[in-house]
Design an enzyme around this catalytic site. Structure first.
Site, PDB file in Angstrom:
ATOM      1  CG  HIS A   1      -2.063   0.919   1.154  1.00 52.98           C
ATOM      2  ND1 HIS A   1      -1.988   2.271   1.408  1.00 52.98           N
ATOM      3  CD2 HIS A   1      -3.334   0.680   0.776  1.00 52.98           C
ATOM      4  CE1 HIS A   1      -3.172   2.806   1.217  1.00 52.98           C
ATOM      5  NE2 HIS A   1      -4.021   1.874   0.831  1.00 52.98           N
TER       6      HIS A   1
ATOM      7  CG  ASP B   1      -8.387  -4.348  -2.641  1.00 50.98           C
ATOM      8  OD1 ASP B   1      -7.621  -3.382  -2.764  1.00 50.98           O
ATOM      9  OD2 ASP B   1      -9.634  -4.256  -2.723  1.00 50.98           O
TER      10      ASP B   1
HETATM   11  C1  SDX Z   1      -6.285   0.057  -2.742  1.00 50.02           C
HETATM   12  O1  SDX Z   1      -4.491   4.596  -1.916  1.00 50.02           O
HETATM   13  C2  SDX Z   1      -5.427   3.956  -1.277  1.00 50.02           C
HETATM   14  O2  SDX Z   1      -5.805   4.286  -0.176  1.00 50.02           O
HETATM   15  C3  SDX Z   1      -6.016   2.772  -2.019  1.00 50.02           C
HETATM   16  C4  SDX Z   1      -7.005   1.915  -1.247  1.00 50.02           C
HETATM   17  C5  SDX Z   1      -8.293   2.670  -0.967  1.00 50.02           C
HETATM   18  O3  SDX Z   1      -8.995   2.289  -0.029  1.00 50.02           O
HETATM   19  O4  SDX Z   1      -8.618   3.604  -1.761  1.00 50.02           O
HETATM   20  O5  SDX Z   1      -6.438   1.497  -0.029  1.00 50.02           O
HETATM   21  C6  SDX Z   1      -7.435   0.690  -2.037  1.00 50.02           C
HETATM   22  O6  SDX Z   1      -6.050   0.391  -3.868  1.00 50.02           O
HETATM   23  C7  SDX Z   1      -5.411  -0.914  -1.999  1.00 50.02           C
HETATM   24  C8  SDX Z   1      -4.184  -1.390  -2.848  1.00 50.02           C
HETATM   25  C9  SDX Z   1      -4.676  -2.479  -3.788  1.00 50.02           C
HETATM   26  N1  SDX Z   1      -3.650  -2.810  -4.767  1.00 50.02           N
HETATM   27  C10 SDX Z   1      -2.995  -4.001  -4.720  1.00 50.02           C
HETATM   28  O7  SDX Z   1      -3.140  -4.829  -3.817  1.00 50.02           O
HETATM   29  C11 SDX Z   1      -2.082  -4.253  -5.906  1.00 50.02           C
HETATM   30  C12 SDX Z   1      -0.721  -4.810  -5.417  1.00 50.02           C
HETATM   31  N2  SDX Z   1      -0.051  -3.731  -4.696  1.00 50.02           N
HETATM   32  C13 SDX Z   1       0.823  -2.895  -5.445  1.00 50.02           C
HETATM   33  O8  SDX Z   1       0.748  -2.822  -6.794  1.00 50.02           O
HETATM   34  C14 SDX Z   1       1.377  -1.688  -4.684  1.00 50.02           C
HETATM   35  O9  SDX Z   1       1.693  -2.112  -3.419  1.00 50.02           O
HETATM   36  C15 SDX Z   1       0.493  -0.471  -4.616  1.00 50.02           C
HETATM   37  C16 SDX Z   1       0.026  -0.031  -5.956  1.00 50.02           C
HETATM   38  C17 SDX Z   1      -0.695  -0.726  -3.746  1.00 50.02           C
HETATM   39  C18 SDX Z   1       1.329   0.651  -3.983  1.00 50.02           C
HETATM   40  O10 SDX Z   1       2.304   0.985  -4.901  1.00 50.02           O
HETATM   41  P1  SDX Z   1       3.447   2.096  -4.545  1.00 50.02           P
HETATM   42  O11 SDX Z   1       3.146   2.778  -3.263  1.00 50.02           O
HETATM   43  O12 SDX Z   1       3.654   2.916  -5.758  1.00 50.02           O
HETATM   44  O13 SDX Z   1       4.689   1.206  -4.227  1.00 50.02           O
HETATM   45  P2  SDX Z   1       5.696   0.722  -5.323  1.00 50.02           P
HETATM   46  O14 SDX Z   1       4.950   0.163  -6.490  1.00 50.02           O
HETATM   47  O15 SDX Z   1       6.689   1.816  -5.558  1.00 50.02           O
HETATM   48  O16 SDX Z   1       6.415  -0.500  -4.558  1.00 50.02           O
HETATM   49  C19 SDX Z   1       7.447  -0.247  -3.644  1.00 50.02           C
HETATM   50  C20 SDX Z   1       8.310  -1.496  -3.713  1.00 50.02           C
HETATM   51  C21 SDX Z   1       8.688  -1.843  -5.162  1.00 50.02           C
HETATM   52  O17 SDX Z   1       9.939  -2.529  -5.102  1.00 50.02           O
HETATM   53  P3  SDX Z   1      11.312  -1.627  -5.442  1.00 50.02           P
HETATM   54  O18 SDX Z   1      11.090  -1.058  -6.830  1.00 50.02           O
HETATM   55  O19 SDX Z   1      11.355  -0.572  -4.373  1.00 50.02           O
HETATM   56  O20 SDX Z   1      12.404  -2.653  -5.365  1.00 50.02           O
HETATM   57  O21 SDX Z   1       7.564  -2.627  -3.224  1.00 50.02           O
HETATM   58  C22 SDX Z   1       7.358  -3.560  -4.282  1.00 50.02           C
HETATM   59  C23 SDX Z   1       7.629  -2.832  -5.595  1.00 50.02           C
HETATM   60  O22 SDX Z   1       8.120  -3.741  -6.566  1.00 50.02           O
HETATM   61  N3  SDX Z   1       5.939  -3.981  -4.190  1.00 50.02           N
HETATM   62  C24 SDX Z   1       5.513  -5.218  -4.356  1.00 50.02           C
HETATM   63  C25 SDX Z   1       4.133  -5.161  -4.142  1.00 50.02           C
HETATM   64  N4  SDX Z   1       3.762  -3.905  -3.887  1.00 50.02           N
HETATM   65  C26 SDX Z   1       4.896  -3.159  -3.915  1.00 50.02           C
HETATM   66  N5  SDX Z   1       6.173  -6.368  -4.661  1.00 50.02           N
HETATM   67  C27 SDX Z   1       5.400  -7.482  -4.749  1.00 50.02           C
HETATM   68  N6  SDX Z   1       4.043  -7.526  -4.549  1.00 50.02           N
HETATM   69  C28 SDX Z   1       3.390  -6.367  -4.248  1.00 50.02           C
HETATM   70  N7  SDX Z   1       2.061  -6.390  -4.072  1.00 50.02           N
END
Ligand code: SDX
Length: 432
Positions: A309, A367
């Site tokens: 998140h 989720d």
């Molecule tokens: C919701 O914003 C809100 O409040 C949203 C929400 C709401 O109520 O409105 O809470 C609802 O959208 C919840 C989130 C649902 N999405 C997912 O579950 C999809 C999987 N999660 C990700 O795609 C990710 O964690 C996000 C999109 C939720 C957050 O992305 P960020 O903050 O941009 O973080 P990032 O993509 O920069 O990741 C940081 C690091 C990265 O590694 P590095 O590049 O630093 O090496 O963490 C890794 C990412 O690769 N990473 C993951 C991961 N999520 C982040 N690696 C594996 N699996 C994951 N799920």
């Protein structure tokens, strides 16, 4: 809201010291007001994804990502989910206070009397293929409400704004159920004024004209809890979309339709559907290590859906409530040996012990368990994000109304770092 500037931030550019006020909220991080930076320096800030940018002042929802805290108008989400109901939460988000009994009864009656939609809206559904994704239908029909309810589209009239908020909260379940019935080829079930909000929604989804309505109370309570947990979440992507659309003066129905479109993405509200598809793809507990490795592999686009998140760097408090609801519901339905639940629990256990997820503070989010609950209730995966949009409507309309009321708000218009061609003359096609 007046901000007490307790200090300034100093920025030195080209040997010139510039000072910007640091404004404090009631709780949470301070902000540095850089609204004059461009006129002072000719420079922009650069913050793709807005990781360090506050877009507005708000009194509605507060998140402490480090501590895993979520407050709606100051009330902890756990208490609202445990002791309240969704309609009461809608009143709280809209008005800032919990209703007393007479205020609640009046609000309940108003919402109940707005649940029907204009009969001509039915024609929109017949225009969609039965296999249309219900989120595609919701984007279309919610925007189309502005073609029917002209008496609540003047955003400068507080009374019209209030009616638009009531109509959207009241009609979203009706439209969502109509989209679901369309996919089944079943007739629409009309709202029933003697049912609670959640029971009415379940009846419109699962009722049939050939049988008397019979809504399971446990399912209704679980549905109501899902709606409370999804009601609002500060300046998330879809709420920011609603605010940006609203900043141009667009009508409320069009703004909420823009929020639905944004929520659909798998990185946002589409994650519940994507999470269940992921559990299907994993297939069994023994395959989990392979998928954990894929999620950790920088060269593999695969991510653990339902994990991570932007704000929570701790357990999403909603996920904890959802996990409890999941166990209670599956027990009630005799599904506690659901293979997807077994995979989800083992996946969560392994991921929470894995250094990659621990170091990056990746925890289950709302989720992760919601899809299992929604599936157990009988919804197909395509409806999961639609249910999210029904719950989030209370937050979208409350945040939209707060934005319209905020006199400091102007049309949202970010700038950019231009890295394109610095300028060249047109060449006739013969010279190219
Ligand atoms: C919701 O914003 C809100 O409040 C949203 C929400 C709401 O109520 O409105 O809470 C609802 O959208 C919840 C989130 C649902 N999405 C997912 O579950 C999809 C999987 N999660 C990700 O795609 C990710 O964690 C996000 C999109 C939720 C957050 O992305 P960020 O903050 O941009 O973080 P990032 O993509 O920069 O990741 C940081 C690091 C990265 O590694 P590095 O590049 O630093 O090496 O963490 C890794 C990412 O690769 N990473 C993951 C991961 N999520 C982040 N690696 C594996 N699996 C994951 N799920």
């Amino acid at each position: 809201m007046s901000d007490k500037n307790s200090e300034n931030a100093k920025l030195t550019i080209n040997n010139e010291d510039l000072r910007y006020s640091v404004d404090k909220g009631s709780i949470g991080p301070d902000v540095i007001d850089i609204s004059k930076l461009y006129s002072d320096t000719g420079k922009f800030t650069y913050d793709p994804g807005f990781t360090s940018t506050a877009s507005c002042k708000s009194t509605i929802t507060y998140i402490d990502g480090e501590e895993g805290v979520l407050l709606y108008r100051g009330y902890p989400i756990e208490q609202l989910a445990e002791k309240g109901n969704y309609l009461e939460t809608c009143y709280l988000l809209l008005n800032g206070e919990l209703p007393n009994q007479s205020e609640y009864n009046e609000f309940d009656e108003i919402i109940t009397n707005h649940t029907m939609v204009h009969e001509q809206l039915n024609r929109f559904f017949t225009g969609f293929r039965p296999d249309a994704h219900p989120m595609a239908i919701m984007c279309g029909v919610v925007g189309a409400l502005s073609a029917f309810y002209h008496d609540s589209t003047d955003v400068n009239d507080p009374e019209q704004r209030k009616i638009a908020c009531f109509r959207l909260i009241a009609k979203m379940p009706t439209l969502a159920a109509m989209a679901y019935k369309h996919s089944l080829g079943q007739p629409t079930i009309y709202p029933q004024n003697n049912l609670s909000y959640a029971s009415n929604f379940l009846n419109m989804c699962f009722g049939v004209p050939t049988e008397d309505k019979d809504v399971n109370e446990t399912l209704s309570k679980a549905m109501d809890k899902i709606l409370i947990l999804h009601a609002d979440h500060e300046q998330n992507a879809s709420t920011s979309t609603v605010r940006l659309a609203g900043s141009s003066g667009a009508n409320p129905f069009a703004c909420i339709a823009s929020g639905i479109a944004c929520l659909w993405g798998p990185a946002h509200g589409g994650a519940n559907e994507a999470c269940l598809r992921m559990l299907d793809e994993i297939g069994s507990v023994k395959n989990i290590p392979e998928f954990i490795n894929k999620a950790k592999d920088k060269n593999d686009p695969f991510r653990l859906m339902g994990f991570g998140h932007r704000v929570y760097k701790n357990y999403d408090p909603r996920a904890k409530v959802m996990q409890k609801t999941c166990h209670e519901l599956l027990d009630h339905l005799g599904l506690k040996n659901d293979p997807k639940l077994a995979i989800a629990m083992e996946l969560e256990k392994i991921a929470l012990e894995d250094d990659y997820f621990v170091e990056k503070k990746l925890y289950p989010n709302v989720d992760f368990y919601s899809g299992i609950v929604m599936k157990a209730m009988g919804f197909p995966m395509e409806m999961f994000t639609v249910l999210f949009s029904v719950g989030r409507t209370a937050g979208w309309v409350s945040q939209w109304d707060e934005m319209v009321e905020d006199k400091s708000q102007r049309i949202g218009r970010p700038r950019q770092l231009y890295v394109g061609n610095p300028g060249r003359d047109y060449q006739d096609i013969k010279q190219r």
